[in-house]
Design a protein around this motif. Structure first.
Motif, short mmCIF file in Angstrom:
data_model
loop_
_atom_site.label_atom_id
_atom_site.label_comp_id
_atom_site.label_asym_id
_atom_site.label_seq_id
_atom_site.Cartn_x
_atom_site.Cartn_y
_atom_site.Cartn_z
N ASP A 1 1.10 -1.09 0.04
CA ASP A 1 0.06 0.28 0.08
C ASP A 1 0.81 1.31 0.10
O ASP A 1 1.67 1.61 0.97
CB ASP A 1 -0.77 0.09 1.34
CG ASP A 1 -1.92 0.98 1.20
OD1 ASP A 1 -1.85 1.94 0.17
OD2 ASP A 1 -2.82 1.03 2.17
N PHE A 2 0.62 2.06 -0.94
CA PHE A 2 1.52 3.20 -1.31
C PHE A 2 0.80 4.30 -1.44
O PHE A 2 -0.20 4.33 -2.15
CB PHE A 2 2.51 3.13 -2.27
CG PHE A 2 3.51 4.40 -2.38
CD1 PHE A 2 4.48 4.67 -1.42
CD2 PHE A 2 3.16 5.28 -3.41
CE1 PHE A 2 5.27 5.78 -1.69
CE2 PHE A 2 3.91 6.51 -3.39
CZ PHE A 2 5.08 6.76 -2.62
N ALA A 3 1.08 5.45 -0.61
CA ALA A 3 0.23 6.79 -0.82
C ALA A 3 0.93 8.00 -0.78
O ALA A 3 1.98 8.02 0.46
CB ALA A 3 -1.00 6.73 0.32
N SER A 4 0.98 8.84 -1.57
CA SER A 4 1.80 10.29 -1.41
C SER A 4 1.02 11.34 -2.12
O SER A 4 0.08 11.01 -2.92
CB SER A 4 3.11 10.04 -2.33
OG SER A 4 3.68 11.11 -2.05
N GLY A 5 1.16 12.46 -1.82
CA GLY A 5 0.59 13.71 -2.34
C GLY A 5 1.21 14.88 -1.89
O GLY A 5 2.33 15.17 -2.02
N PHE A 6 0.44 15.83 -1.08
CA PHE A 6 0.93 17.11 -0.98
C PHE A 6 0.15 17.77 0.28
O PHE A 6 -0.98 17.42 0.69
CB PHE A 6 0.74 18.15 -1.97
CG PHE A 6 -0.82 18.61 -2.47
CD1 PHE A 6 -1.19 19.53 -1.94
CD2 PHE A 6 -1.39 17.77 -3.44
CE1 PHE A 6 -2.84 19.64 -2.31
CE2 PHE A 6 -2.68 18.06 -3.80
CZ PHE A 6 -3.30 19.06 -3.11
N PHE A 7 0.91 18.41 1.15
CA PHE A 7 0.60 19.26 2.15
C PHE A 7 0.31 20.68 1.73
O PHE A 7 0.36 21.04 0.44
CB PHE A 7 1.43 19.43 3.30
CG PHE A 7 1.54 18.20 4.15
CD1 PHE A 7 0.45 17.67 5.00
CD2 PHE A 7 2.84 17.39 4.17
CE1 PHE A 7 0.61 16.83 6.04
CE2 PHE A 7 2.79 16.36 5.09
CZ PHE A 7 1.78 15.93 5.78
N ASP A 8 -0.41 21.33 2.53
CA ASP A 8 -0.93 22.64 2.06
C ASP A 8 0.07 23.65 1.95
O ASP A 8 0.55 24.23 1.00
CB ASP A 8 -2.23 23.08 2.88
CG ASP A 8 -2.85 24.42 2.35
OD1 ASP A 8 -3.42 24.45 1.39
OD2 ASP A 8 -2.57 25.59 2.92
N LYS A 9 0.92 23.54 2.80
CA LYS A 9 1.86 24.74 3.16
C LYS A 9 3.13 23.96 4.11
O LYS A 9 3.61 24.56 4.88
CB LYS A 9 1.35 25.80 3.85
CG LYS A 9 0.46 26.62 3.04
CD LYS A 9 0.06 27.96 3.79
CE LYS A 9 -1.12 28.82 2.97
NZ LYS A 9 -1.29 29.89 3.52
N ARG A 10 3.49 22.95 3.62
CA ARG A 10 4.66 22.42 4.08
C ARG A 10 5.66 21.83 3.12
O ARG A 10 5.22 21.41 1.91
CB ARG A 10 4.25 21.28 4.87
CG ARG A 10 3.59 21.41 6.31
CD ARG A 10 3.07 20.31 6.87
NE ARG A 10 4.16 19.59 7.77
CZ ARG A 10 4.13 18.62 8.29
NH1 ARG A 10 2.78 17.96 8.37
NH2 ARG A 10 5.04 17.80 8.77
N ASN A 11 6.91 21.92 3.40
CA ASN A 11 8.04 21.72 2.27
C ASN A 11 7.81 20.07 1.96
O ASN A 11 8.10 19.77 0.90
CB ASN A 11 9.48 22.04 2.83
CG ASN A 11 9.51 23.50 2.99
OD1 ASN A 11 8.74 24.13 2.13
ND2 ASN A 11 10.43 23.78 3.93
#
Length: 888
Positions: free
Chosen positions: A241-251
């Motif tokens: 199971d792999f998941a990745s994406g983006f935070f709103d305002k984090r590097n």
């Protein structure tokens, strides 16, 4: 029929059958599959001793139209001469036009069945003391892991904070795989990580005993779950199971990845898992985020020494744990090997490393003895725990009637916590705490079955626990010099050895046991508090502790369990000789006392029928104090707090009383319980707190004062078929009378009233859309010199949209008011999921959004008898994940 009245009666009878009757049909076979002639008996479950209808079965086949309309469940029984009978319970909702019921009867001279086999809805079976849940009957397609489904099973409750599971109100011992106990008390490894698609059935086993020699001899109130796997899933299977994406305002990017592997053959069973995430998940059985403890820690409490300086902890915000800004790496291997027909080995390996970062702000407004002042602390925390652990268990069958078991557990843990503190004090602080923890436990147990109804056990256990803590804070709390810093060093050790010999026996459906045992523990403790500058180190006045606490015990225990029809009476006792010694080098003093302690208790149970009972219990016991309340000189805890103790080896006296009513009707999807518990404690640890704007000094001491706590609870779960909705209500109300001191006040009497209510409903419409809603209301009132109130409200609404078996989506709205007395802060947390699984494929893809409203921090208000406080913590930023799951 020439008589018109007879014709009328016949027609009325004929049409009444057509309108109201249902048809039962099926076959009756022997164990070899041969057809049997038999009798078919129909009974109303409300009066099972009375035969309501019967029919003859010729050459194994039957088709019978019921002549009555039943408003309750019915018992259908097949009887054949020379064979054991078999009966099945059919819920009235299942009485469709045609219902097929098959029977298999066994010859009595070959096998005599003692159990009653009950079959309810197709979702579960009941056989003796085991309920078998069919997994596919409870799945709606949204479940990924075993824990997701367990939350939906009737009779089972999962604690969303700890993962601990209860069945019919009892905590379960473990979760087995195909009958083998891989996980022991750390079963959350399995429930949080095992793919639900691997599991065919879940067995809930009451009166569980892992030691097969004691089955039918010991009186066990333990419960365990056993997973039955699907066909073809017993060689090698797993998932990635792999998941990745983006935070709103984090590097950095949000990541959640895990893999697990399940392997089973004739020689071994093995389950392995590896995971990493930085989105607040905890897939391990260890909790480094807050103070929640697992079942293993509860069961091993006697073997641990005290951690004097507590670790930094945080509140949990929503089920997604948005306040846990983590970076957890966890791996685990659990294996059972059948080395021969007589020898079995089990190994468990653990590794966990986490990095927990958060910002906590606390502001207090104090009103004490006509003095008013305020404090605040804005703390930035970085906490890094690392743990290595290995367990080994060996089981040797020395003969058909004897078993030798040995297990050893070795654990090494280190936690490093760095804190930057901005406060109302004269300066700001930086602190660093290291806690190193090593634990060794060994246990040897021998079981000998003397006869079919009698056995003896010999048990020897040894443990050694060492905790070393070093706390450094800059600048010095005591010298107020920017060039100085304070050092608090603690070393705590505990050696514990315990021996038990137990006789267990069963007679005339009754059970009894007698135990003779002894134990000894010694706990040395050394601490020093000093200030350090560039050239010298100064010991703070009264900053040195050097002591040893020893406790020895000789005991005998006994219990008897009478089964008198519908009554069950279980008296028990403990008779103990206890010796305590406390030797303190600075100041030079010694305490020594002896006690002979008698602790009786009794449990009474009345079984109203198969599904309901009344239970009551009474008990007396006495407790000794722990090491953390025995050292005399100052310990520095943080930038504000120090504490010390006045020494006492007095014992606390406890009186307990409980009364409850329980009903568990799985066939009608009804669970209900209500009851009360009363606890009176004579003697205990009291604290005198000296609080000002810059510091808090706490002195603990023993007083022979009494406290009382009475608790009322009510739990109800019911499926309403007409509405296709399950309702659950959990309510708890407690009254706690206690006493305390503040700033050298006189002893003050206080009362705390605490109320929690939870209402949950879930629909199961045969439509594309279903709903869940859970309401939580908490009210707390403290009555002291004045009245203080706190209350909170939380509503979680979830909508499930499932247009096909391959696709589903959910959206969740969680509205939270932390304090209804101050409505200035309320929160709406929003989350969503979209998943797609192609037909006949091994992979799935999904999109997850969390904290979509992008709430940055969570704030709570609280009032008590001395202060009003505001506590806040930063939260994970809004994030989105693209998920990919592959199973094999």
């Amino acid at each position: 029929m020439k008589n018109p009245k007879k014709k009328l009666v016949f027609l009325f009878y004929f049409f009444s059958i057509l309108i109201y009757s249902q048809t039962l049909q099926g076959i009756v076979e022997d164990e070899d599959g041969n057809p049997l002639s038999a009798k078919l008996l129909i009974k109303d479950i409300s009066n099972p001793d009375l035969i309501s209808e019967f029919a003859l079965i010729i050459k194994g086949k039957y088709s019978y139209a019921l002549r009555k309309k039943y408003k309750d469940s019915i018992i259908v029984q097949a009887i054949s001469t020379g064979h054991s009978s078999s009966e099945k319970v059919i819920n009235y909702n299942e009485l469709t036009d045609v219902l097929e019921i098959n029977f298999r009867l066994f010859k009595e001279k070959i096998q005599k069945l003692d159990e009653i086999y009950l079959e309810g809805k197709k979702s579960f079976n009941i056989k003796e003391d085991t309920i078998i849940y069919r997994v596919d009957s409870y799945k709606d397609g949204t479940e990924k892991k075993l824990e997701d489904l367990l939350k939906k099973l009737p009779g089972i409750e999962v604690n969303e904070d700890t993962g601990l599971i209860k069945y019919k109100g009892k905590p379960i011992e473990t979760v087995m795989i195909e009958g083998d106990n891989l996980f022991d008390y750390n079963y959350t490894i399995g429930t949080k990580n095992i793919n639900i698609d691997l599991v065919k059935e879940i067995e809930a086993i009451e009166n569980y005993s892992e030691n097969s020699l004691l089955k039918g001899i010991e009186e066990s109130d333990k419960v365990a779950l056993n997973l039955k796997l699907k066909d073809g899933k017993v060689d090698l299977s797993g998932s990635i199971d792999f998941a990745s994406g983006f935070f709103d305002k984090r590097n950095k990017k949000p990541i959640s990845t895990s893999s697990n592997l399940l392997g089973i053959n004739k020689i071994y069973k093995s389950f392995a898992v590896a995971s990493y995430n930085n989105i607040g998940l905890n897939l391990s059985p260890f909790n480094y985020f807050n103070q929640q403890i697992n079942l293993e820690q509860i069961r091993e409490e006697d073997y641990y020494t005290s951690k004097i300086i507590p670790e930094s902890n945080s509140i949990k915000v929503t089920n997604d744990n948005l306040s846990n800004t983590n970076g957890q790496l966890f791996s685990n291997l659990n294996s059972v090997f059948s080395l021969s027909t007589k020898l079995k080995a089990k190994i468990n390996f653990f590794y966990i490393k986490d990095e927990i970062n958060n910002n906590q702000f606390t502001e207090n407004s104090f009103d004490i003895n006509d003095e008013t002042f305020s404090t605040f602390d804005n703390i930035f925390i970085k906490k890094i725990p690392i743990q290595y652990r290995g367990d080994l268990e060996l089981k040797l069958i020395t003969s058909k009637s004897s078993l030798l078991e040995y297990n050893i557990s070795l654990r090494d843990e280190s936690i490093k916590t760095n804190r930057t503190i901005f406060s109302n004090q004269e300066t700001n602080f930086n602190s660093f705490l290291t806690s190193n923890n090593t634990f060794l436990k060994q246990q040897l147990q021998y079981t000998k079955k003397i006869s079919d109804k009698k056995a003896i056990q010999l048990n020897l256990l040894h443990s050694r626990h060492i905790i070393k803590q070093d706390y450094e804070i800059t600048p010095s709390i005591f010298n107020f010099s920017d060039s100085d810093n304070d050092l608090q060093s603690n070393i705590t050790k505990k050696n514990f050895i315990d021996f038990n010999s137990v006789l267990l026996a069963a007679k005339n459906n009754n059970n009894y046991s007698f135990t003779f045992g002894a134990s000894h523990s010694n706990e040395p403790f050394i601490s020093s508090l000093s200030s350090v500058n560039n050239t010298e180190e100064f010991l703070i006045e009264n900053g040195l502790n050097d002591l040893e606490y020893k406790k020895s015990e000789i005991r005998t225990l006994g219990s008897y369990h009478w089964n008198l029809g519908k009554f069950k009476i279980s008296p028990s006792y403990a008779l103990r000789y206890l010796n305590q010694k406390l030797d303190i080098k600075e100041p030079n003093m010694s305490l020594d006392n002896d006690f002979i302690i008698f602790e009786p208790s009794i449990d009474l149970s009345y079984k109203i029928n198969r599904i309901s009972s009344i239970n009551t219990s009474l008990g007396l016991n006495r407790n000794s104090n722990s090491l953390q309340y025995l050292f005399p000189n100052t310990i520095l805890i943080d930038n504000r707090l120090t504490f010390k103790n006045r020494q006492s080896l007095a014992l606390q006296k406890n009186q307990t009383f409980g009364l409850s009513y329980d009903k568990n009707d799985l066939f009608n999807q009804l669970e209900m319980s209500f009851g009360m518990n009363y606890l009176k404690q004579k003697g205990g640890i009291f604290s005198n707190s000296q609080i000002d704007a810059n510091s808090s000094i706490i002195e603990n001491f023993f007083l022979p004062e009494s406290t009382e706590n009475i608790n009322f609870n009510f739990n109800l779960s019911k499926l309403i078929p007409l509405l296709k909705t399950t309702f659950k209500l959990n309510s708890n109300y407690s009254v706690f009378n206690f006493k305390n001191f503040v700033n050298n006040s006189t002893l003050r009497s206080n009362q705390s009233n605490y109320l929690t209510n939870e209402l949950f409903l879930k629909t199961a419409f045969k439509t594309k859309v279903n709903f869940e809603n859970k309401i939580n209301y908490i009210y707390q009132e403290t009555i002291s010199e004045s009245v203080f109130k706190n209350s909170s409200f939380q509503n979680k609404f979830k909508m499930l949209f499932k247009p096909s078996k391959q696709f589903y989506s959910t959206i969740t709205f969680e509205y939270f008011i932390p304090n209804l007395q101050n409505k200035s802060n309320d929160y709406l947390f929003i989350g969503s999921k979209i998943w797609f699984k192609p037909k006949d494929k091994n992979w799935e893809i999904g999109l997850t959004g969390t904290n979509l409203a992008n709430i940055k921090k969570f704030e709570q208000f609280n009032t008590n008898d001395i202060s009003t406080s505001i506590n806040s913590i930063n939260l994970l930023d809004r994030f989105a994940l693209l998920n990919f799951l592959y199973s094999f």
